[in-house]
Design an enzyme around this catalytic site. Structure first.
Site, PDB file in Angstrom:
ATOM      1  N   ARG A 189     -84.034  69.470  31.513  1.00 42.27           N
ATOM      2  CA  ARG A 189     -84.818  68.232  31.696  1.00 42.27           C
ATOM      3  C   ARG A 189     -85.236  68.029  32.945  1.00 42.27           C
ATOM      4  O   ARG A 189     -85.730  66.682  32.474  1.00 42.27           O
ATOM      5  CB  ARG A 189     -82.680  67.728  31.629  1.00 42.27           C
TER       6      ARG A 189
ATOM      7  N   ASP B 181     -81.891  49.085  20.683  1.00 45.35           N
ATOM      8  CA  ASP B 181     -79.912  49.376  20.217  1.00 45.35           C
ATOM      9  C   ASP B 181     -79.297  48.554  19.560  1.00 45.35           C
ATOM     10  O   ASP B 181     -77.972  48.688  18.774  1.00 45.35           O
ATOM     11  CB  ASP B 181     -79.111  50.055  21.629  1.00 45.35           C
TER      12      ASP B 181
ATOM     13  N   ARG C  63     -79.548  48.477  15.977  1.00 49.56           N
ATOM     14  CA  ARG C  63     -79.061  49.858  15.246  1.00 49.56           C
ATOM     15  C   ARG C  63     -77.954  49.358  15.699  1.00 49.56           C
ATOM     16  O   ARG C  63     -76.892  49.209  14.355  1.00 49.56           O
ATOM     17  CB  ARG C  63     -79.000  50.917  15.918  1.00 49.56           C
TER      18      ARG C  63
ATOM     19  N   HIS D  93     -80.534  53.252  28.210  1.00 50.40           N
ATOM     20  CA  HIS D  93     -80.117  53.552  26.825  1.00 50.40           C
ATOM     21  C   HIS D  93     -80.403  54.958  26.439  1.00 50.40           C
ATOM     22  O   HIS D  93     -81.259  55.470  26.486  1.00 50.40           O
ATOM     23  CB  HIS D  93     -82.080  53.431  26.643  1.00 50.40           C
TER      24      HIS D  93
END
Ligand SMILES: NC(=O)c1ccc[n+]([C@@H]2O[C@H](COP(=O)([O-])OP(=O)(O)OC[C@H]3O[C@@H](n4cnc5c(N)ncnc54)[C@H](O)[C@@H]3O)[C@@H](O)[C@H]2O)c1
Length: 308
Positions: free
Chosen positions: A88, A148, A151, A175
């Site tokens: 990551r 978001d 959704r 987010h």
């Protein structure tokens, strides 16, 4: 009204398509690093103009930022996806390098532009743009909450058995799956709290489905989604271009609002021709405040991986 979209991949091209279909911009410039890719996407999209009835001119370029000069709004979707074996930290390092270089090139040719950041991890990349460009905070916007919330409304409509135009809902916070704060308490069907129609248990399910919205699609598609992200960006661009003063949750630099400082995270803002014209301060419950603080801790942890 000239709009530049950097990254002609799935999200960038979808965003350019929706902007053109809404027919409010005179020109959209698509930029990519892959030779001929943006030119190809632009030509393909232009060949839909007579079919879809838009007059927006879409042009593509492989890295020639001269063509982006004088853009009113610039969208950054460039980045790389995580590859097998990549940590990551490595991914964030690479995407941070891309976002930093791209934002500097955009501002060089369009010093008065408003920037919309989409690249992963979005809240951290928005923070990076603040730290490295010196643009006023009103002109740096991170896109996450608009997607978001769309959704969330989709899941609410599904649970209610209602048309989506009947429902309203808002998602704030970071987010990410764990960072998102869907405000179920404020969700309504034509001004009536949704709890009048569905059980608390079903509403909790809506919340959980919303939080894994992106992951659910990645599992189905084998890559991350692009239609709703592209549509969400195009709505932000339109709100600015048409000075709509619309409210969206977006990642913005907080300086004391929501008890948070020196962080970019999703909160409701008013978008108009000047970019972020106002940060809307909601009165949250103790549980929502706690969720927001936990969400911010997650974003700060990722920000800690930046070299700024
Ligand atoms: N904020 C959100 O809500 C949201 C939603 C979906 C995706 N995303 C993120 O948006 C980004 C784009 O997603 P995608 O699905 O379109 O990916 P994609 O791989 O389809 O497209 C990315 C494009 O960026 C280009 N690119 C890479 N480096 C560049 C550079 N230096 N200059 C110009 N172009 C460059 C690539 O060539 C590629 O075409 C990803 O980081 C993704 O995680 C964010």
């Amino acid at each position: 009204m000239k709009v530049t979209v950097v990254g002609a991949g799935a999200v960038g091209a979808s965003c350019a398509e929706y902007i053109a279909m809404k027919n409010f911009a005179s020109e959209v410039v698509l930029v990519d690093i892959k030779e001929g890719y943006a030119e190809g996407k632009a030509m393909d999209l232009m060949q839909t103009a007579s079919l879809n009835g838009f007059d927006t001119r879409i042009v593509g370029t492989t890295g020639d930022y001269g063509k982006t000069a004088g853009s009113d709004i610039c969208v950054i979707t460039s980045g790389i996806p995580r590859k097998p074996g990549m940590t990551r930290e490595e991914l964030i390092g690479i995407n941070a390098g891309i976002v930093k270089t791209v934002s500097a090139s955009l501002i060089k040719h369009s010093p008065n532009t408003i920037l919309i950041v989409v690249s992963y991890p979005m809240d951290t990349m928005t923070y990076l743009v603040h730290k490295t460009t010196g643009l006023p905070k009103s002109r740096i916007i991170g896109m996450g909450g608009a997607l978001d919330s769309a959704r969330f409304k989709y899941r609410l409509a599904e649970a209610l058995g209602a048309p989506i135009s009947d429902v309203d809902g808002l998602v704030i916070g970071g987010h990410s799956d764990t960072g998102m704060v869907p405000l179920t308490r404020l969700a309504t069907r034509n001004s009536v709290p949704v709890t009048s129609f569905i059980s608390e248990e079903r509403l909790q399910q809506v919340k959980e489905d919303t939080k894994v919205g992106g992951a659910t699609l990645t599992k189905l598609l084998g890559t991350s989604a692009w239609y709703a992200p592209g549509a969400a960006v195009s709505s932000l661009v339109q709100a600015i271009a048409c000075d709509q003063k619309k409210m969206f949750p977006c990642s913005t630099l907080l300086e004391g609002e929501y008890n948070l400082n020196d962080i970019c995270i999703g909160v409701p803002i008013i978008l108009g021709k000047n970019g972020i014209e106002k940060i809307v301060k909601l009165t949250l419950t103790d549980a929502e405040k706690e969720h927001m603080q936990t969400s911010a801790e997650g974003v700060r942890k990722t920000n800690g991986l930046l070299d700024v």
